[in-house]
Enzyme design. Structure first.
Site, PDB file in Angstrom:
ATOM      1  N   TYR A   1       0.842  -1.207   0.000  1.00 46.49           N
ATOM      2  CA  TYR A   1       0.000   0.000   0.000  1.00 46.49           C
ATOM      3  C   TYR A   1       0.878   1.259   0.000  1.00 46.49           C
ATOM      4  CZ  TYR A   1      -3.306   3.618   1.185  1.00 46.49           C
ATOM      5  OH  TYR A   1      -4.031   4.778   1.154  1.00 46.49           O
TER       6      TYR A   1
ATOM      7  N   ARG B   1       2.727   8.537  13.125  1.00 46.18           N
ATOM      8  CA  ARG B   1       2.403   9.776  13.849  1.00 46.18           C
ATOM      9  C   ARG B   1       0.890  10.050  13.895  1.00 46.18           C
ATOM     10  NH1 ARG B   1       3.818  14.700  10.444  1.00 46.18           N
ATOM     11  NH2 ARG B   1       1.950  13.846   9.475  1.00 46.18           N
TER      12      ARG B   1
END
Ligand code: CA
Length: 420
Positions: A177, A224
């Site tokens: 991906y 993050r």
């Protein structure tokens, strides 16, 4: 007021960041930006405005890249941004979205094409509504640039379509991906660099390391943004990793037992270390200084981000950002290969210190091993100067002290002269 106060304390506790920020602002106080806009045609001007409204930080780096590449990279970015806006739009029916993603590259040659069916809440909807402007500039690019951009757009659209109803289960899926949404960007950029004449032919056969450049950035963002993504019902962490630590993916951000979530976070960070050797190899190949900056700044920001996230419980609750001063320091320093090596070494040391506090973490041994090996290999390539043996914060502190001292002396001088 209180935030100013906090900023002030951050600067005081990191004087090296203050000095770098001042130096950086001095160096960049006259941006080329206004210049580009003045000289550009109506459409091109509009493209640079879109660039600024979609990504402020990217707009800044792109202004500084060599003029042979600037427009091509600006258009490349806007085209992929358009595609990504469609991928992210949850208001578009899945079958319609699939055909849009697969066909997107063909519209690049369709003068006047635009897309007006974005959901109203899509913040980049205006870009698609006026996409004919991007097409017009795309068609003005050199043939080699056009072919590269359209080929990458085609492949990315196919990959995004594939993942519309496919979950990221294995680490292999995760890599695949990330290859579609980011690795391909790196592969395309390498080709643009070669076609510009600024870089040599080795950039055409550098798919593996170009891919790693994209993967490293994308994985840093995926790590993050976990809190924001899960709250919005997007999941990019592979099942193969999170299922070892929690029962449900949302437990990562909701569970009361945050130690398990932190172990999961650390295993995600562990995975990113595999890309670092490729990143270093890629950076070592670049000849043109503006291409170097363009590539090195995001990569060094990525290691800073991963370092900020590692073993940090806050990532699960909020969006952890690197300090503004730290970001400016990186932009200031990442201007040649040797400095980049030093930045990598600095963050590897920080990460080793952070993980050393958690010997109970299941990834502890692997993390320490990976970090130590990278630290040794990268450290061996760094050329240190005499200046490097004095801690930067001492030097910065000394410069600030000297400036304050000069100001004080000057004021005394003025007062004394006034009284004389
Ligand atoms: Ca997306």
């Amino acid at each position: 007021m209180s935030s100013n106060f906090k900023n002030f304390f951050t600067w005081v506790s990191h004087p090296e960041e203050l000095v770098c920020s001042i130096l950086y602002l001095l160096k960049h106080s006259t941006p080329d930006e206004t210049n580009i806009k003045m000289k550009s045609s109506g459409e091109l001007k509009k493209c640079y405005q879109f660039l600024e409204s979609t990504s402020r930080s990217f707009a800044t780096v792109i202004q500084e890249i060599h003029p042979k590449l600037r427009n091509a990279i600006c258009i490349y970015y806007l085209v992929l941004r358009g595609l990504d806006t469609i991928e992210d739009d949850m208001g578009i029916n899945i079958n319609y979205k699939r055909s849009l993603l697969l066909d997107f590259h063909t519209h690049l040659y369709e003068i006047g094409w635009s897309f007006e069916e974005s959901s109203p809440e899509e913040k980049d909807a205006p870009l698609l509504m006026e996409f004919h402007v991007v097409i017009e500039e795309f068609l003005k690019l050199d043939r080699a640039y056009q072919d590269t951009i359209s080929d990458i757009t085609k492949q990315m659209g196919e990959g995004m379509a594939k993942y519309l109803d496919k979950r990221i289960n294995t680490v292999e899926d995760w890599n695949e991906y990330c290859h579609y949404v980011a690795g391909l960007v790196g592969i395309g950029l390498s080709k643009l660099f070669y076609y510009s004449g600024l870089e040599d032919k080795s950039f055409l056969d550098s798919e593996k390391i170009s891919n790693s450049m994209g993967l490293y950035l994308q994985k840093a963002n995926i790590i993050r943004d976990v809190n924001e993504d899960l709250l919005d019902d997007r999941r990019f962490w592979p099942t193969e990793i999170w299922s070892k630590h929690v029962n449900y993916i949302r437990d990562i951000i909701l569970s009361k037992q945050s130690d398990k979530s932190v172990h999961c976070l650390n295993e995600m960070c562990l995975n990113t270390f595999d890309h670092v050797p490729d990143v270093i190899e890629y950076l070592s190949m670049i000849r043109d200084p503006s291409v170097f900056n363009f590539c090195a700044i995001p990569q060094t920001m990525a290691i800073a981000t991963i370092s900020a996230c590692l073993n940090n419980e806050l990532v699960l609750k909020e969006n952890v950002k690197i300090r503004k001063g730290e970001a400016i320091r990186i932009m200031y320093e990442a201007n040649n290969f040797n400095n980049c090596l030093k930045i990598f070494v600095r963050y590897l040391d920080t990460m080793k210190a952070k993980i050393s506090k958690s010997p109970e973490d299941p990834s502890y041994k692997l993390l320490i091993n990976k970090i130590s090996t990278l630290r040794t290999n990268i450290g061996a390539r760094v050329k240190y100067g005499l200046f490097d043996y004095i801690p930067r914060s001492y030097v910065a502190g000394f410069i600030i002290f000297l400036i304050l001292y000069l100001i004080k002396s000057f004021m005394f001088f003025v007062i004394a002269a006034h009284h004389a």
